[in-house]
Design a protein around this motif. Structure first.
Motif, PDB file in Angstrom:
ATOM      1  N   UNK A 131       0.961  -1.283  -0.012  1.00 17.65           N
ATOM      2  CA  UNK A 131       0.202  -0.050   0.064  1.00 17.65           C
ATOM      3  C   UNK A 131       0.708   1.352  -0.304  1.00 17.65           C
ATOM      4  N   UNK A 132       1.958   1.354   0.753  1.00 12.06           N
ATOM      5  CA  UNK A 132       2.743   2.638   0.810  1.00 12.06           C
ATOM      6  C   UNK A 132       3.421   2.767  -0.504  1.00 12.06           C
ATOM      7  N   UNK A 133       3.986   1.638  -1.240  1.00 13.73           N
ATOM      8  CA  UNK A 133       4.525   1.783  -2.251  1.00 13.73           C
ATOM      9  C   UNK A 133       3.655   2.235  -3.551  1.00 13.73           C
ATOM     10  N   UNK A 134       2.349   1.722  -3.329  1.00 12.50           N
ATOM     11  CA  UNK A 134       1.180   2.320  -4.341  1.00 12.50           C
ATOM     12  C   UNK A 134       1.121   3.817  -4.217  1.00 12.50           C
ATOM     13  N   UNK A 140       7.470   9.638 -12.032  1.00 16.21           N
ATOM     14  CA  UNK A 140       8.209   8.444 -12.697  1.00 16.21           C
ATOM     15  C   UNK A 140       9.522   8.602 -13.157  1.00 16.21           C
ATOM     16  N   UNK A 141       9.596  10.164 -13.678  1.00 18.72           N
ATOM     17  CA  UNK A 141      10.796  10.502 -14.584  1.00 18.72           C
ATOM     18  C   UNK A 141      11.892  10.734 -13.308  1.00 18.72           C
ATOM     19  N   UNK A 142      11.342  11.128 -12.103  1.00 20.40           N
ATOM     20  CA  UNK A 142      12.481  11.410 -11.031  1.00 20.40           C
ATOM     21  C   UNK A 142      12.379  10.311  -9.879  1.00 20.40           C
ATOM     22  N   UNK A 143      11.313   9.509  -9.802  1.00 16.93           N
ATOM     23  CA  UNK A 143      11.413   8.400  -8.690  1.00 16.93           C
ATOM     24  C   UNK A 143      11.670   7.171  -9.105  1.00 16.93           C
ATOM     25  N   UNK A 144      11.940   6.285  -8.318  1.00 12.36           N
ATOM     26  CA  UNK A 144      12.201   4.891  -8.609  1.00 12.36           C
ATOM     27  C   UNK A 144      10.887   4.056  -8.436  1.00 12.36           C
ATOM     28  N   UNK A 145      10.044   4.407  -9.269  1.00  9.03           N
ATOM     29  CA  UNK A 145       8.564   3.766  -9.073  1.00  9.03           C
ATOM     30  C   UNK A 145       8.371   2.361  -9.874  1.00  9.03           C
ATOM     31  N   UNK A 146       7.575   1.539  -9.225  1.00  9.82           N
ATOM     32  CA  UNK A 146       7.313   0.271  -9.512  1.00  9.82           C
ATOM     33  C   UNK A 146       5.965  -0.259 -10.281  1.00  9.82           C
ATOM     34  N   UNK A 147       5.155   1.240 -10.272  1.00  7.05           N
ATOM     35  CA  UNK A 147       3.760   0.730 -11.213  1.00  7.05           C
ATOM     36  C   UNK A 147       3.307   2.214 -11.733  1.00  7.05           C
ATOM     37  N   UNK A 148       2.307   2.209 -12.437  1.00  7.37           N
ATOM     38  CA  UNK A 148       1.643   3.201 -12.828  1.00  7.37           C
ATOM     39  C   UNK A 148       0.532   3.865 -11.918  1.00  7.37           C
ATOM     40  N   UNK A 149       0.116   5.179 -12.115  1.00  9.85           N
ATOM     41  CA  UNK A 149      -0.895   5.396 -11.011  1.00  9.85           C
ATOM     42  C   UNK A 149      -1.972   4.734 -11.117  1.00  9.85           C
ATOM     43  N   UNK A 150      -2.606   4.300 -12.419  1.00  9.83           N
ATOM     44  CA  UNK A 150      -3.989   3.651 -12.354  1.00  9.83           C
ATOM     45  C   UNK A 150      -3.957   2.325 -11.416  1.00  9.83           C
ATOM     46  N   UNK A 151      -2.599   1.582 -11.753  1.00 12.71           N
ATOM     47  CA  UNK A 151      -2.465   0.193 -11.033  1.00 12.71           C
ATOM     48  C   UNK A 151      -2.519   0.719  -9.679  1.00 12.71           C
ATOM     49  N   UNK A 152      -1.686   1.880  -8.962  1.00 11.73           N
ATOM     50  CA  UNK A 152      -1.445   1.946  -7.682  1.00 11.73           C
ATOM     51  C   UNK A 152      -3.024   2.038  -7.100  1.00 11.73           C
ATOM     52  N   UNK A 153      -3.928   3.020  -7.847  1.00 14.38           N
ATOM     53  CA  UNK A 153      -5.354   2.873  -7.460  1.00 14.38           C
ATOM     54  C   UNK A 153      -5.868   1.727  -7.110  1.00 14.38           C
ATOM     55  N   UNK A 154      -5.775   0.757  -8.081  1.00  8.60           N
ATOM     56  CA  UNK A 154      -6.253  -0.601  -8.039  1.00  8.60           C
ATOM     57  C   UNK A 154      -5.889  -1.233  -6.867  1.00  8.60           C
ATOM     58  N   UNK A 155      -4.408  -1.073  -6.490  1.00  5.84           N
ATOM     59  CA  UNK A 155      -3.804  -1.815  -5.406  1.00  5.84           C
ATOM     60  C   UNK A 155      -4.464  -1.171  -3.950  1.00  5.84           C
ATOM     61  N   UNK A 156      -4.624   0.077  -4.008  1.00  2.29           N
ATOM     62  CA  UNK A 156      -5.023   0.723  -2.761  1.00  2.29           C
ATOM     63  C   UNK A 156      -6.642   0.286  -2.471  1.00  2.29           C
ATOM     64  N   UNK A 194      -6.570  -3.223  -1.111  1.00  4.47           N
ATOM     65  CA  UNK A 194      -6.223  -3.596   0.116  1.00  4.47           C
ATOM     66  C   UNK A 194      -7.489  -3.177   0.863  1.00  4.47           C
ATOM     67  N   UNK A 195      -8.158  -2.100   0.585  1.00  5.95           N
ATOM     68  CA  UNK A 195      -9.316  -1.757   1.544  1.00  5.95           C
ATOM     69  C   UNK A 195     -10.394  -2.732   1.387  1.00  5.95           C
ATOM     70  N   UNK A 196     -10.556  -3.082   0.280  1.00  3.62           N
ATOM     71  CA  UNK A 196     -11.944  -4.042   0.000  1.00  3.62           C
ATOM     72  C   UNK A 196     -11.450  -5.451   0.723  1.00  3.62           C
ATOM     73  N   UNK A 197     -10.254  -6.053   0.566  1.00  2.00           N
ATOM     74  CA  UNK A 197      -9.843  -7.202   1.270  1.00  2.00           C
ATOM     75  C   UNK A 197     -10.086  -7.268   2.643  1.00  2.00           C
ATOM     76  N   UNK A 198      -9.293  -6.163   3.122  1.00  2.00           N
ATOM     77  CA  UNK A 198      -9.263  -6.184   4.586  1.00  2.00           C
ATOM     78  C   UNK A 198     -10.684  -5.779   5.281  1.00  2.00           C
ATOM     79  N   UNK A 199     -11.400  -4.865   4.507  1.00  2.00           N
ATOM     80  CA  UNK A 199     -12.888  -4.827   4.920  1.00  2.00           C
ATOM     81  C   UNK A 199     -13.727  -6.153   5.007  1.00  2.00           C
ATOM     82  N   UNK A 200     -13.320  -7.052   4.049  1.00  2.00           N
ATOM     83  CA  UNK A 200     -14.142  -8.242   3.942  1.00  2.00           C
ATOM     84  C   UNK A 200     -13.914  -9.240   5.084  1.00  2.00           C
TER      85      UNK A 200
END
Length: 262
Positions: free
Chosen positions: A214-217, A225-241, A244-250
């Motif tokens: 979640x923090x990486x997201x 992404x041009x200046x940071x060592x990122x590991x995914x795109x913003x849309x993927x980051x939103x899906x990850x977050x 996490x919220x849905x799975x933990x809530x369930x």
């Protein structure tokens, strides 16, 4: 449902510990920003005629993009403390043994959990807005001589909106973990472990796994992404977050239904 949400909000807003934790987070942010604002103003004063800025020694970047990222980053750095706030407001009933009384008032536990999550989302949104506001105010003090309108520009507001989304989803995940564990300390411990894995770059060699944290997201959503060592795109980051919220809530819903109300 409105009555249940209102009751949960009353419980949260009358919890003194929650306000103390939020106050400590905001005070820490002000302290950090006071140290940084002068450095930002000096960097702005040295912007070259071609519009580049040197915020970090030996690293020149387009000024406007770098300053916008700085606004987002100043909010992002405070988000690591929001899980503690979420855990505190979630764990109040378990510490005081009040869950049984709450279940008597709202017997349908699925509805009860939804009300709790909605109330927590509202409180966490307030916390995130306050953090974003402080970032905006100090950013203005740092850039006002060259870009006075930048902190309230459409790009800056969009960036802060992404921060608020991230902060609320991160907090809700921790809130749900506290409900699952029925412990404030356990939820804080899990959050610290996840934050540590991201900050120490333990998974630097496995960017696919790092992107699922979640923090990486949050970094992937807010930083450039041009200046940071990122590991995914913003849309993927939103899906990850959201995931996490849905799975933990369930999982929180399952444990709330199956366990005794104590």
């Amino acid at each position: 449902m409105r009555a249940a949400v209102r009751a949960e909000l009353i419980k949260i807003t009358t919890l003194r510990t929650g306000w103390l934790v939020l106050g400590a987070i905001l005070a820490l942010q002000v302290l950090v920003e006071v140290q940084v604002v002068g450095l930002t103003a000096d960097a702005v004063a040295r912007i070259t005629p071609d519009g580049s800025i040197e915020i970090f020694l030996g690293q020149r970047e387009p000024a406007r993009a770098a300053l916008l990222e700085g606004i987002r980053a100043s909010s992002l750095q405070m988000s690591v403390f929001l899980p503690a706030l979420a855990a505190v407001i979630a764990g109040q009933e378990f510490r005081g043994g009040q869950l049984g009384l709450t279940v008597l008032a709202v017997p349908r536990r699925g509805r009860l959990l939804v009300a709790k999550l909605l109330a927590a989302a509202g409180y966490l949104s307030l916390a995130a807005v306050l953090i974003a506001t402080i970032s905006t105010m100090f950013s203005y003090l740092g850039v006002k001589d060259r870009y006075p309108g930048l902190p309230v520009s459409a790009d800056a507001i969009a960036g802060q909106a992404r921060f608020i989304l991230y902060a609320v989803l991160l907090g809700l995940s921790t809130y749900a973990i506290a409900v699952i564990a029925r412990s404030t300390l356990a939820a804080i411990g899990v959050s610290l472990a996840l934050i540590t894995v991201t900050m120490t770059q333990v998974l630097a060699g496995a960017p696919g796994l790092d992107a699922l944290l979640p923090v990486s997201a949050g970094r992937n959503l807010l930083l450039n992404p041009a200046t940071g060592d990122l590991t995914s795109s913003p849309p993927q980051a939103v899906l990850v977050l959201v995931g996490w919220a849905l799975v933990t809530a369930l999982l929180a819903g399952v444990t709330l239904v199956r366990r005794d109300a104590r």
